[in-house]
Motif scaffolding. Structure first.
Motif, PDB file in Angstrom:
ATOM      1  N   ILE A   1       0.945  -1.349   0.022  1.00 23.24           N
ATOM      2  CA  ILE A   1       0.156   0.054   0.106  1.00 23.24           C
ATOM      3  C   ILE A   1       0.818   1.301  -0.150  1.00 23.24           C
ATOM      4  O   ILE A   1       0.610   2.257  -0.930  1.00 23.24           O
ATOM      5  CB  ILE A   1      -1.084  -0.031   1.255  1.00 23.24           C
ATOM      6  CG1 ILE A   1      -2.075  -1.171   1.007  1.00 23.24           C
ATOM      7  CG2 ILE A   1      -1.639   1.409   1.175  1.00 23.24           C
ATOM      8  CD1 ILE A   1      -2.814  -1.298   2.266  1.00 23.24           C
ATOM      9  N   SER A   2       1.927   1.181   0.832  1.00 20.28           N
ATOM     10  CA  SER A   2       2.794   2.460   0.907  1.00 20.28           C
ATOM     11  C   SER A   2       3.387   2.663  -0.410  1.00 20.28           C
ATOM     12  O   SER A   2       3.495   3.741  -0.868  1.00 20.28           O
ATOM     13  CB  SER A   2       3.997   2.259   2.033  1.00 20.28           C
ATOM     14  OG  SER A   2       3.241   2.277   3.103  1.00 20.28           O
TER      15      SER A   2
ATOM     16  N   SER B   1      -1.269   2.803   7.306  1.00 13.47           N
ATOM     17  CA  SER B   1      -0.682   1.951   8.195  1.00 13.47           C
ATOM     18  C   SER B   1      -1.835   0.854   8.591  1.00 13.47           C
ATOM     19  O   SER B   1      -2.722   0.958   8.044  1.00 13.47           O
ATOM     20  CB  SER B   1      -0.001   2.301   9.276  1.00 13.47           C
ATOM     21  OG  SER B   1      -1.142   3.175   9.892  1.00 13.47           O
ATOM     22  N   TYR B   2      -1.180  -0.157   9.165  1.00 11.96           N
ATOM     23  CA  TYR B   2      -1.919  -1.292   9.677  1.00 11.96           C
ATOM     24  C   TYR B   2      -1.868  -1.481  11.024  1.00 11.96           C
ATOM     25  O   TYR B   2      -0.789  -1.732  11.561  1.00 11.96           O
ATOM     26  CB  TYR B   2      -1.274  -2.542   8.678  1.00 11.96           C
ATOM     27  CG  TYR B   2      -1.969  -3.931   9.148  1.00 11.96           C
ATOM     28  CD1 TYR B   2      -3.418  -4.442   8.473  1.00 11.96           C
ATOM     29  CD2 TYR B   2      -1.744  -4.610  10.073  1.00 11.96           C
ATOM     30  CE1 TYR B   2      -3.900  -5.268   8.760  1.00 11.96           C
ATOM     31  CE2 TYR B   2      -2.422  -5.906  10.188  1.00 11.96           C
ATOM     32  CZ  TYR B   2      -3.460  -6.061   9.704  1.00 11.96           C
ATOM     33  OH  TYR B   2      -4.240  -7.320   9.859  1.00 11.96           O
ATOM     34  N   ASN B   3      -3.033  -1.794  11.877  1.00  9.39           N
ATOM     35  CA  ASN B   3      -2.749  -1.595  13.120  1.00  9.39           C
ATOM     36  C   ASN B   3      -3.963  -2.370  13.686  1.00  9.39           C
ATOM     37  O   ASN B   3      -5.042  -2.139  13.394  1.00  9.39           O
ATOM     38  CB  ASN B   3      -2.865  -0.246  13.766  1.00  9.39           C
ATOM     39  CG  ASN B   3      -2.551  -0.535  15.347  1.00  9.39           C
ATOM     40  OD1 ASN B   3      -2.266  -1.336  15.831  1.00  9.39           O
ATOM     41  ND2 ASN B   3      -2.875   0.828  15.964  1.00  9.39           N
ATOM     42  N   ASP B   4      -3.712  -3.692  14.338  1.00 14.18           N
ATOM     43  CA  ASP B   4      -4.505  -4.365  15.000  1.00 14.18           C
ATOM     44  C   ASP B   4      -5.951  -4.830  13.944  1.00 14.18           C
ATOM     45  O   ASP B   4      -7.102  -4.424  14.282  1.00 14.18           O
ATOM     46  CB  ASP B   4      -5.519  -3.745  16.167  1.00 14.18           C
ATOM     47  CG  ASP B   4      -4.257  -3.441  17.315  1.00 14.18           C
ATOM     48  OD1 ASP B   4      -3.616  -4.324  17.418  1.00 14.18           O
ATOM     49  OD2 ASP B   4      -4.535  -2.438  17.957  1.00 14.18           O
ATOM     50  N   ALA B   5      -5.454  -5.410  12.775  1.00 13.96           N
ATOM     51  CA  ALA B   5      -6.582  -5.867  11.852  1.00 13.96           C
ATOM     52  C   ALA B   5      -7.266  -4.829  11.212  1.00 13.96           C
ATOM     53  O   ALA B   5      -8.238  -4.921  10.910  1.00 13.96           O
ATOM     54  CB  ALA B   5      -7.380  -6.897  12.573  1.00 13.96           C
TER      55      ALA B   5
ATOM     56  N   ALA C   1     -11.824  -1.945   9.411  1.00 18.26           N
ATOM     57  CA  ALA C   1     -11.223  -3.296   9.609  1.00 18.26           C
ATOM     58  C   ALA C   1     -11.113  -3.633   8.291  1.00 18.26           C
ATOM     59  O   ALA C   1     -11.750  -3.615   7.307  1.00 18.26           O
ATOM     60  CB  ALA C   1     -12.477  -4.090  10.235  1.00 18.26           C
ATOM     61  N   ILE C   2     -10.019  -4.525   8.203  1.00 17.85           N
ATOM     62  CA  ILE C   2      -9.221  -5.120   6.650  1.00 17.85           C
ATOM     63  C   ILE C   2     -10.418  -5.882   6.240  1.00 17.85           C
ATOM     64  O   ILE C   2     -10.787  -5.953   5.081  1.00 17.85           O
ATOM     65  CB  ILE C   2      -7.887  -5.965   7.030  1.00 17.85           C
ATOM     66  CG1 ILE C   2      -6.871  -5.117   7.433  1.00 17.85           C
ATOM     67  CG2 ILE C   2      -7.785  -6.785   5.857  1.00 17.85           C
ATOM     68  CD1 ILE C   2      -6.710  -3.979   6.151  1.00 17.85           C
ATOM     69  N   SER C   3     -11.176  -6.786   7.147  1.00 23.84           N
ATOM     70  CA  SER C   3     -12.182  -7.685   6.678  1.00 23.84           C
ATOM     71  C   SER C   3     -13.483  -6.688   6.013  1.00 23.84           C
ATOM     72  O   SER C   3     -14.174  -7.277   5.316  1.00 23.84           O
ATOM     73  CB  SER C   3     -12.777  -8.411   7.838  1.00 23.84           C
ATOM     74  OG  SER C   3     -13.281  -7.580   8.906  1.00 23.84           O
ATOM     75  N   ASP C   4     -13.376  -5.543   6.581  1.00 25.16           N
ATOM     76  CA  ASP C   4     -14.558  -4.650   5.753  1.00 25.16           C
ATOM     77  C   ASP C   4     -14.030  -3.842   4.544  1.00 25.16           C
ATOM     78  O   ASP C   4     -15.092  -3.322   3.517  1.00 25.16           O
ATOM     79  CB  ASP C   4     -15.295  -3.561   6.703  1.00 25.16           C
ATOM     80  CG  ASP C   4     -15.759  -4.389   7.929  1.00 25.16           C
ATOM     81  OD1 ASP C   4     -16.253  -5.376   7.806  1.00 25.16           O
ATOM     82  OD2 ASP C   4     -15.919  -3.570   8.879  1.00 25.16           O
TER      83      ASP C   4
END
Length: 154
Positions: free
Chosen positions: A9-10, A46-50, A63-66
């Protein structure tokens, strides 16, 4: 896995920032909501706690799942919703939402999440209604005839 996703992504954000004719990074959620971020503001992804986090802000954490996908667009599509291929609710700015292509004289109401009606208006002969959001940040319900939309005042 987290680091690969973040790195990808970055890298894409950086590459698109250099060569882009697109002006916004848009996150598309599985429920159809779209959120755009101006590339000139150099959004930090960034990515933090899913969660996918943009600009280290709780309000821009998904949420990544969303997340269905993200892509780059020429215009801000945040809060843009189309119903029945004609009715549109468009975020004009952080203070105003505009309803377009409604039936003339159609009832439009803005209600708080606690159920208090904030305003009521009718669409004009051109099918438009401009709704000024309350000063306080929060989530509101915009009802246009028998359709309802979630509106977030940041």
């Amino acid at each position: 896995m987290k680091h690969k996703l973040l790195a990808t992504i970055s890298l894409l954000c950086s590459a698109c920032g250099i060569f882009a004719t697109e002006n916004y990074m848009t996150v598309e959620l599985k429920n159809g909501d779209l959120y755009s971020f101006l590339l000139a503001d150099k959004p930090v992804v960034s990515y933090n706690d899913a969660s996918l986090v943009i600009n280290s802000n709780d309000k821009t954490s998904y949420a990544i799942s969303d997340v269905k996908n993200y892509h780059f667009t020429k215009s801000d599509v945040t809060f843009l919703e189309t119903v029945n291929s004609s009715l549109k609710v468009v975020n004009v700015d952080n203070e105003t939402v505009e309803v377009q292509n409604a039936k003339p004289m159609l009832q439009v109401t803005l209600t708080s999440t606690s159920g208090v009606q904030i305003l009521s208006s009718c669409a004009g002969s051109d099918g438009r209604v401009v709704v000024k959001l309350p000063e306080s940040k929060g989530v509101y319900l915009l009802s246009v005839g028998d359709q309802s939309f979630k509106v977030i005042r940041k």
